[in-house]
Design an enzyme around this catalytic site. Structure first.
Site, PDB file in Angstrom:
ATOM      1  CB  THR A   1      -0.919   0.021   1.245  1.00  0.00           C
ATOM      2  OG1 THR A   1      -1.547  -1.250   1.384  1.00  0.00           O
ATOM      3  CG2 THR A   1      -1.982   1.090   1.149  1.00  0.00           C
TER       4      THR A   1
ATOM      5  NE  ARG B   1       5.083   0.805   5.321  1.00  0.00           N
ATOM      6  CZ  ARG B   1       4.031   1.472   5.699  1.00  0.00           C
ATOM      7  NH1 ARG B   1       3.184   0.958   6.561  1.00  0.00           N
ATOM      8  NH2 ARG B   1       3.806   2.677   5.234  1.00  0.00           N
TER       9      ARG B   1
ATOM     10  CB  SER C   1       3.933   4.249   8.201  1.00  0.00           C
ATOM     11  OG  SER C   1       2.887   5.080   8.576  1.00  0.00           O
ATOM     12  CG  HIS C   2       1.010   2.195  10.940  1.00  0.00           C
ATOM     13  ND1 HIS C   2       1.093   2.517   9.602  1.00  0.00           N
ATOM     14  CD2 HIS C   2       0.472   0.968  10.995  1.00  0.00           C
ATOM     15  CE1 HIS C   2       0.604   1.527   8.881  1.00  0.00           C
ATOM     16  NE2 HIS C   2       0.228   0.566   9.702  1.00  0.00           N
TER      17      HIS C   2
ATOM     18  CE  LYS D   1       6.390   7.247   2.365  1.00  0.00           C
ATOM     19  NZ  LYS D   1       5.084   7.634   2.884  1.00  0.00           N
TER      20      LYS D   1
ATOM     21  CG  ASP E   1       2.035   7.920  11.140  1.00  0.00           C
ATOM     22  OD1 ASP E   1       2.276   9.127  10.989  1.00  0.00           O
ATOM     23  OD2 ASP E   1       2.015   7.107  10.195  1.00  0.00           O
TER      24      ASP E   1
ATOM     25  CG  ASP F   1       5.174   7.996   7.855  1.00  0.00           C
ATOM     26  OD1 ASP F   1       4.281   7.746   8.688  1.00  0.00           O
ATOM     27  OD2 ASP F   1       4.997   7.892   6.627  1.00  0.00           O
TER      28      ASP F   1
ATOM     29  CG  ASP G   1       1.801   9.331   6.756  1.00  0.00           C
ATOM     30  OD1 ASP G   1       1.764   8.803   7.889  1.00  0.00           O
ATOM     31  OD2 ASP G   1       2.001   8.689   5.703  1.00  0.00           O
ATOM     32  NE  ARG G   2      -1.274   5.431   9.347  1.00  0.00           N
ATOM     33  CZ  ARG G   2      -1.826   4.233   9.373  1.00  0.00           C
ATOM     34  NH1 ARG G   2      -2.510   3.843  10.438  1.00  0.00           N
ATOM     35  NH2 ARG G   2      -1.684   3.413   8.360  1.00  0.00           N
TER      36      ARG G   2
ATOM     37  CB  THR H   1      -6.927   1.311   0.874  1.00  0.00           C
ATOM     38  OG1 THR H   1      -8.256   1.125   1.340  1.00  0.00           O
ATOM     39  CG2 THR H   1      -5.996   1.535   2.048  1.00  0.00           C
TER      40      THR H   1
ATOM     41  CD  GLU I   1      -5.822   6.259   2.866  1.00  0.00           C
ATOM     42  OE1 GLU I   1      -6.090   5.182   2.341  1.00  0.00           O
ATOM     43  OE2 GLU I   1      -4.678   6.581   3.219  1.00  0.00           O
ATOM     44  CD  GLU I   2      -9.749   3.040   7.534  1.00  0.00           C
ATOM     45  OE1 GLU I   2      -9.742   2.912   8.758  1.00  0.00           O
ATOM     46  OE2 GLU I   2      -8.841   2.623   6.781  1.00  0.00           O
TER      47      GLU I   2
ATOM     48  CE  LYS J   1      -1.541   8.015   5.964  1.00  0.00           C
ATOM     49  NZ  LYS J   1      -0.943   7.170   4.915  1.00  0.00           N
TER      50      LYS J   1
ATOM     51  NE  ARG K   1      -5.605  -2.266   7.447  1.00  0.00           N
ATOM     52  CZ  ARG K   1      -4.691  -2.321   8.421  1.00  0.00           C
ATOM     53  NH1 ARG K   1      -5.063  -2.586   9.658  1.00  0.00           N
ATOM     54  NH2 ARG K   1      -3.405  -2.121   8.155  1.00  0.00           N
TER      55      ARG K   1
HETATM   56  C1  VG1 Z   1      -2.832   1.200   5.785  1.00  0.00           C
HETATM   57  C2  VG1 Z   1      -4.107   2.022   5.788  1.00  0.00           C
HETATM   58  C3  VG1 Z   1      -4.149   2.920   4.557  1.00  0.00           C
HETATM   59  C4  VG1 Z   1      -2.888   3.788   4.537  1.00  0.00           C
HETATM   60  C5  VG1 Z   1      -1.661   2.902   4.591  1.00  0.00           C
HETATM   61  C6  VG1 Z   1      -0.377   3.705   4.675  1.00  0.00           C
HETATM   62  O1  VG1 Z   1      -2.812   0.351   4.663  1.00  0.00           O
HETATM   63  O2  VG1 Z   1      -5.239   1.190   5.817  1.00  0.00           O
HETATM   64  O3  VG1 Z   1      -5.315   3.702   4.610  1.00  0.00           O
HETATM   65  O4  VG1 Z   1      -2.859   4.571   3.369  1.00  0.00           O
HETATM   66  O5  VG1 Z   1      -1.706   2.063   5.740  1.00  0.00           O
HETATM   67  O6  VG1 Z   1      -0.396   4.558   5.765  1.00  0.00           O
HETATM   68  P1  VG1 Z   1      -3.220  -1.193   4.735  1.00  0.00           P
HETATM   69  O7  VG1 Z   1      -2.987  -1.744   3.355  1.00  0.00           O
HETATM   70  O8  VG1 Z   1      -2.364  -1.816   5.798  1.00  0.00           O
HETATM   71  O9  VG1 Z   1      -4.657  -1.233   5.139  1.00  0.00           O
HETATM   72  V1  VG1 Z   1       1.034   4.910   6.537  1.00  0.00           V
HETATM   73  O10 VG1 Z   1       0.731   6.052   7.635  1.00  0.00           O
HETATM   74  O11 VG1 Z   1       1.543   3.408   6.846  1.00  0.00           O
HETATM   75  O12 VG1 Z   1       2.108   5.497   5.286  1.00  0.00           O
HETATM   76 CO    CO Z   2       2.390   6.966   8.195  1.00  0.00          CO
END
Ligand code: VG1
Ligand code: CO
Length: 576
Positions: free
Chosen positions: A51, A55, A146-147, A159, A310, A312, A314-315, A377, A396-397, A409, A529
């Site tokens: 996504t 990773r 990211s998270h 990325k 988070d 990086d 962006d959240r 997504t 995004e949710e 984001k 999910r």
């Molecule tokens: C998750 C979230 C998605 C988001 C992505 C990257 O992806 O659901 O909405 O864009 O993380 O966010 P997935 O495929 O695990 O559902 V971040 O903050 O990791 O760059």
């Molecule tokens: Co992030």
């Protein structure tokens, strides 16, 4: 032995050897300074970007050639970057600096003219996007998972972002993956860059390395979008806030902007020092992982406003005093109040949301005459809509909100947007949300994650639901009739590109919905999910707890998908 400073020459391939097994290292060749080495390598089979980039566990990235192969595969998928500028930075997690040194050496060897790198190797994802745009760079490489947790046993990620500052679209990530499957060598310079901790320029081979302040350009952009004077007044009036940087990349950004520029008292920013392992935490701003902030805001009610970001940056999670705002509602509220914010006054043309995000923002778009788009997504799908001027705000949710100011984001941006609204309206977060529900109705929403499920079980579950697509419509579960069931497919309205298999949608007669997806960011097993949504126009029922309001949909999801039976889990790992 630090692998960064070595140039590896692999042993000759063994007959029948698995191409995914890295070759052993043998010798270090003596070379003249600044020589470019072409290092022979063999493909790894698992370098498909998900996504948001590639990773993997840190230990996977530490294998000889692993990072190099992927970086060369990125460069090999690009054209026309000779002499151009590349932006490089990351979220500061373990392995960040090591990876950056390798990337700088490879960028020089591949012919980039200049690299802008954040001091200390730091750039949040939205700041990297802002820097790419401001300096009209060719693209950027962002190091982050990211998270996902960091540290020697944690995750690492990489990325590529394109010229518009946004994540590479699928056609680029597909090309990177294709290159990673056939790579035979990579190019690297036999020299190391100077210190990443000192601002200024130095030479690396034929390339200039400019170490830049990671915060300054981003902070300036925020100052142009938001009414900093009004927010300063808000803090001066005694308004209290806690911002939890979760020991991740937003620490320096939030400290500079909130405490230094906006005058919030020292201590407003918690966990503001970037740590390589995020202090052992899980830098995911939600009700489960941001536990310190949740205790302060939700249980003790100690501040007017709370927020977290988070790994990086962006959240964002936004909290009022004892009040949680779902990311879907946050997007709707920002869209509804955009006229109060200087950067968006009269300027919203459209909104876009990912498919699993609730339709709360759609109702605002309808009322205000904004365009409204539903994408798969991942932020990469918003890029074309933003570039084409079709969307202004996106969300995004998964705690992601942003706008056309960058192409990612942006966590702190969302927090500043809220602060601007709070400064103008002089009402509490809770009052603003409740007034929003009275005007538009409330969209009850929740996401249930089942993490590290056995991959076969997760795939079997998805396949079984898909096999029922033709028979589900017309069936009634707990009084709710299924009216549609499909796998979401998207045709980009700008370039016509198509993306399939983007998540299962099950829609009911009353507009309520269940969505099932497998994560594309996890690094272990599969993450299922389950997204649940129900619209409630009746204000007398808006006070219900979301899990109660969605209880029947939660049961129906289990009846249709056999979640408990197939995953062997009695309950989700995380509920947001
Ligand atoms: C998750 C979230 C998605 C988001 C992505 C990257 O992806 O659901 O909405 O864009 O993380 O966010 P997935 O495929 O695990 O559902 V971040 O903050 O990791 O760059
Ligand atoms: Co992030």
């Amino acid at each position: 032995m630090d692998p960064v400073f070595r140039v590896w020459t692999p042993a000759p391939p063994r007959a029948g050897a698995d191409a995914s097994i890295p070759l052993p290292t043998t010798e270090r060749k003596a070379r003249s300074p600044m020589a470019v080495t072409s290092v022979a390598t063999k493909p790894f089979s698992d370098q498909k970007p998900g996504t948001s980039g590639l990773r993997k566990k840190v230990t996977v990235f530490q294998q000889p050639h692993y990072l190099e192969n992927f970086v060369q595969s990125i460069f090999d998928s690009l054209e026309g970057f000779q002499g151009k500028t590349l932006v490089v930075g990351g979220d500061g997690r373990y392995h960040n600096r090591t990876a950056i040194v390798t990337i700088l050496r490879m960028a020089a060897a591949n012919g980039f003219g200049r690299v802008l790198v954040g001091r200390g190797g730091i750039l949040s994802t939205p700041a990297a996007s802002a820097v790419i745009r401001k300096y009209e760079a060719f693209g950027g490489i962002v190091l982050s998972a990211s998270h996902n947790p960091g540290g020697p046993d944690g995750d690492f990620g990489i990325k590529y972002n394109i010229m518009n500052g946004g994540p590479a679209p699928e056609k680029v990530t597909d090309a990177i993956f294709a290159n990673s499957r056939k790579i035979t060598s990579y190019r690297i310079l036999d020299a190391v860059p100077g210190s990443l901790d000192t601002l200024g320029e130095s030479r690396l081979g034929g390339m200039t390395v400019a170490v830049i302040d990671p915060v300054a350009d981003y902070a300036e952009l925020m100052g142009n979008l938001f009414d900093f004077a009004a927010i300063r007044k808000l803090f001066a009036s005694g308004f209290t806030m806690r911002f939890d940087a979760m020991h991740a990349v937003t620490g320096p950004y939030a400290t500079e902007i909130l405490e230094r520029q906006l005058g919030a008292p020292a201590g407003t920013v918690m966990n503001g020092i970037v740590k390589e392992d995020f202090g052992g935490g899980h830098p995911d701003p939600n009700l489960t992982y941001a536990e310190e902030l949740v205790e302060i805001m939700m249980h003790r009610g100690e501040a007017d406003f709370g927020a977290a970001s988070d790994g990086d940056g962006d959240r964002n999670m936004v909290l009022g005093r004892r009040f949680f705002i779902t990311p879907s509602d946050s997007l709707a509220i920002l869209a509804d109040n955009a006229a109060l914010v200087p950067g968006y006054r009269g300027g919203v043309v459209g909104v876009a949301r990912s498919m699993p995000t609730s339709a709360a923002v759609d109702r605002v778009a309808k009322a205000k005459g904004f365009g409204c788009y539903e994408t798969p997504t991942g932020w990469k799908f918003f890029g074309n809509l933003l570039d084409a001027g079709k969307a202004t705000l996106c969300g995004e949710e998964s705690f992601g909100t942003g706008s056309n100011h960058v192409r990612e984001k942006d966590g702190l941006w969302a927090v500043l947007f809220w602060l601007n609204i709070l400064a103008v309206r002089q009402e509490s977060v809770e009052a603003i949300a409740k007034a929003h529900w009275r005007s538009y109705g409330r969209t009850f929403y929740s996401r249930h994650d089942y993490e590290e499920v056995e991959s076969n079980a997760a795939n079997g579950l998805m396949d079984a639901v898909k096999a029922g697509f033709t028979t589900l419509p017309g069936q009634i579960f707990e009084g709710r009739e299924v009216v549609m069931a499909d796998d979401f497919a998207y045709t980009d309205p700008v370039d016509g590109s198509e993306s399939r298999n983007q998540g299962i949608r099950i829609g009911f007669r009353d507009g309520s919905r269940i969505v099932l997806r497998l994560s594309g960011t996890g690094t272990k097993g599969a993450t299922l999910r389950v997204y649940l949504e129900r619209y409630e126009p009746d204000a007398s029922r808006h006070g219900l707890d979301a899990q109660e309001a969605l209880a029947d949909l939660i049961r129906i999801a289990d009846q249709i998908a056999g979640i408990r039976q197939r995953t062997g889990r009695e309950r989700p790992t995380v509920i947001t």
